[in-house]
Design an enzyme around this catalytic site. Structure first.
Site, PDB file in Angstrom:
ATOM      1  N   LYS A  47       0.846  -1.203   0.000  1.00  0.00           N
ATOM      2  CA  LYS A  47       0.000   0.000   0.000  1.00  0.00           C
ATOM      3  C   LYS A  47       0.878   1.248   0.000  1.00  0.00           C
ATOM      4  O   LYS A  47       2.084   1.164   0.293  1.00  0.00           O
ATOM      5  CB  LYS A  47      -0.932  -0.026   1.217  1.00  0.00           C
ATOM      6  CG  LYS A  47      -0.212  -0.098   2.564  1.00  0.00           C
ATOM      7  CD  LYS A  47      -1.159  -0.563   3.674  1.00  0.00           C
ATOM      8  CE  LYS A  47      -0.424  -0.575   5.010  1.00  0.00           C
ATOM      9  NZ  LYS A  47      -1.225  -1.216   6.075  1.00  0.00           N
ATOM     10  N   ARG A 140     -11.181  -1.144  14.432  1.00  0.00           N
ATOM     11  CA  ARG A 140     -10.937  -0.324  13.256  1.00  0.00           C
ATOM     12  C   ARG A 140     -11.723  -0.886  12.082  1.00  0.00           C
ATOM     13  O   ARG A 140     -12.713  -0.306  11.673  1.00  0.00           O
ATOM     14  CB  ARG A 140      -9.423  -0.275  12.973  1.00  0.00           C
ATOM     15  CG  ARG A 140      -9.006   0.829  12.056  1.00  0.00           C
ATOM     16  CD  ARG A 140      -7.500   0.879  11.872  1.00  0.00           C
ATOM     17  NE  ARG A 140      -6.950  -0.304  11.226  1.00  0.00           N
ATOM     18  CZ  ARG A 140      -5.712  -0.395  10.756  1.00  0.00           C
ATOM     19  NH1 ARG A 140      -4.877   0.635  10.892  1.00  0.00           N
ATOM     20  NH2 ARG A 140      -5.277  -1.486  10.192  1.00  0.00           N
ATOM     21  N   TYR A 256      14.794  30.187   8.889  1.00  0.00           N
ATOM     22  CA  TYR A 256      13.560  30.866   9.309  1.00  0.00           C
ATOM     23  C   TYR A 256      13.475  30.944  10.836  1.00  0.00           C
ATOM     24  O   TYR A 256      13.806  29.978  11.533  1.00  0.00           O
ATOM     25  CB  TYR A 256      12.334  30.106   8.804  1.00  0.00           C
ATOM     26  CG  TYR A 256      12.019  30.345   7.351  1.00  0.00           C
ATOM     27  CD1 TYR A 256      11.692  31.611   6.887  1.00  0.00           C
ATOM     28  CD2 TYR A 256      12.029  29.297   6.453  1.00  0.00           C
ATOM     29  CE1 TYR A 256      11.380  31.828   5.549  1.00  0.00           C
ATOM     30  CE2 TYR A 256      11.720  29.498   5.113  1.00  0.00           C
ATOM     31  CZ  TYR A 256      11.397  30.769   4.681  1.00  0.00           C
ATOM     32  OH  TYR A 256      11.083  30.962   3.349  1.00  0.00           O
TER      33      TYR A 256
END
Ligand SMILES: *Cc1c(COP(=O)(O)O)cnc(C)c1O
Length: 363
Positions: A47, A140, A256
């Site tokens: 997958k 699930r 940053y």
């Protein structure tokens, strides 16, 4: 450290090079299969495009090694994989997500997870094969014990499967509880082959192996036994090209947010990959690279397309623009780097972007 001719590694058009060792994937499949000798079959879970490393490229090598059962998550992945694997079983873990047409046209086998999926398949598939999932405690996917009891007399799946939620923690009581629940489920479908273990479950021992094991992450080099020596080989090597090297001459900060202070004498190498390439922002200040055999820390924040490393410890002639810093493989462990990012190998691999140049070796 460099297993490719310089001319091929030195791809001028990409900021990063992802090298996938096909032979290691095949060796890992054999290791996992041989770790479950009583199971008649060892499948391959492919997958998310083979955990980010390329299902179409890797599946034929596994098929050539004797793997017959392939698993993907959704029908579209099955359609794509079918082109690479004309004659093998491809099971779709989520089952039909709407029309049954892709399953019939592309000869995909659904994993039926809910009574509605079962009813639809039995009514409209023309008696085609299916896999049945039962829920053994993960809550699930899969039929509940009560649903299985009710439907069992009407069912004849090719395989009965369930999935463990804590197999990477061998002492977790859920393992025993799920094993017991799965055994009860099997008794309701006598004679049907069954499968419970994924990569980590294989290492829980023979009680968990049944007729088929279904490894995913172990094929791709992730450690199925966290905290113990990794029984499988590294598969992915990821090298990032140095765009610029900065010798710091005045005190300041890098990147940053100016979060990481730099001081005179330091040398920083900036590479052309960032969080848009799956190198998570959480690697800022925590991730590592390898350059000239020396570990170099990521300093400051990870940008979208750029990351800076402190290469002060690396001789100057080894830290120059155009050279490569490895962030996976070449001595950088997949699980360790994932841990640096506050995640797991699965998420790091499946997030690797399509922007990298890709090379498949050892096929
Ligand atoms: C993803 C998945 C696997 C493979 O799990 P790994 O931990 O990667 O080995 C096996 N079975 C099911 C149902 C899955 O969803």
């Amino acid at each position: 450290m460099n297993d490719l001719p310089a001319s091929r590694t030195d791809d001028p058009a990409a900021g990063g090079l992802l090298i996938v060792d096909t032979a290691a994937v095949v060796a890992n499949w054999r290791t996992l299969r041989d770790s479950a000798p009583t199971a008649r079959a060892c499948g391959a879970v492919m997958k998310a495009d083979g955990y980010g490393l390329g299902a179409a490229e890797l599946a034929p090598a596994l098929a050539a090694a004797g793997c017959r059962d392939f698993f993907v998550a959704v029908p579209d992945e099955g359609i794509a994989l079918r082109r690479a694997l004309p004659g093998h079983s491809i099971c779709v873990l989520s089952g039909p997500l709407g029309s049954l047409e892709p399953f019939i046209t592309h000869t995909l086998t659904p994993v039926l997870n809910a009574p509605e999926q079962v009813a639809e398949w039995l009514a409209h598939s023309g008696g085609r094969d299916y896999v049945l999932q039962v829920d053994s405690g993960m809550n699930r996917l899969g039929l509940t014990a009560a649903e299985l009891t009710e439907l069992a007399p009407t069912l004849q799946p090719r395989l009965l499967m369930s999935h463990l939620c804590c197999a990477d923690e061998p002492a977790h009581p859920m393992n025993q509880a799920q094993l017991a629940a799965f055994r009860v489920a099997r008794e309701k479908l006598p004679g049907v082959p069954s499968s419970l273990a994924a990569s980590s479950g294989i290492f829980l021992g023979p009680d968990y192996h049944f007729d088929m094991v279904r490894p995913g992450i172990g094929l791709y080099g992730g450690n199925p036994v966290p905290g113990q020596p990794n029984p499988v080989r590294a598969v992915a090597t990821l090298r990032l090209r140095i765009v610029q090297v900065r010798r710091i001459d005045t005190p300041g900060a890098v990147g940053y947010g100016a979060t990481h202070a730099v001081s005179p004498g330091m040398r920083l190498a900036t590479v052309s990959a960032g969080y848009a390439d799956g190198l998570l922002r959480s690697l800022g200040g925590r991730g590592v690279g390898m350059l000239g055999g020396i570990r170099v820390p990521i300093v400051g924040r990870v940008s979208m397309d750029l990351i800076s490393f402190d290469v002060s410890a690396v001789p100057e002639d080894l830290a120059r623009p155009g050279q490569w810093i490895s962030v996976l493989g070449d001595g950088i462990d997949l699980d360790g780097q994932a841990g640096n990012a506050g995640t797991i190998s699965y998420e790091l691999l499946t997030g690797l972007s399509r922007r990298y140049a890709r090379r498949y070796t050892g096929s």
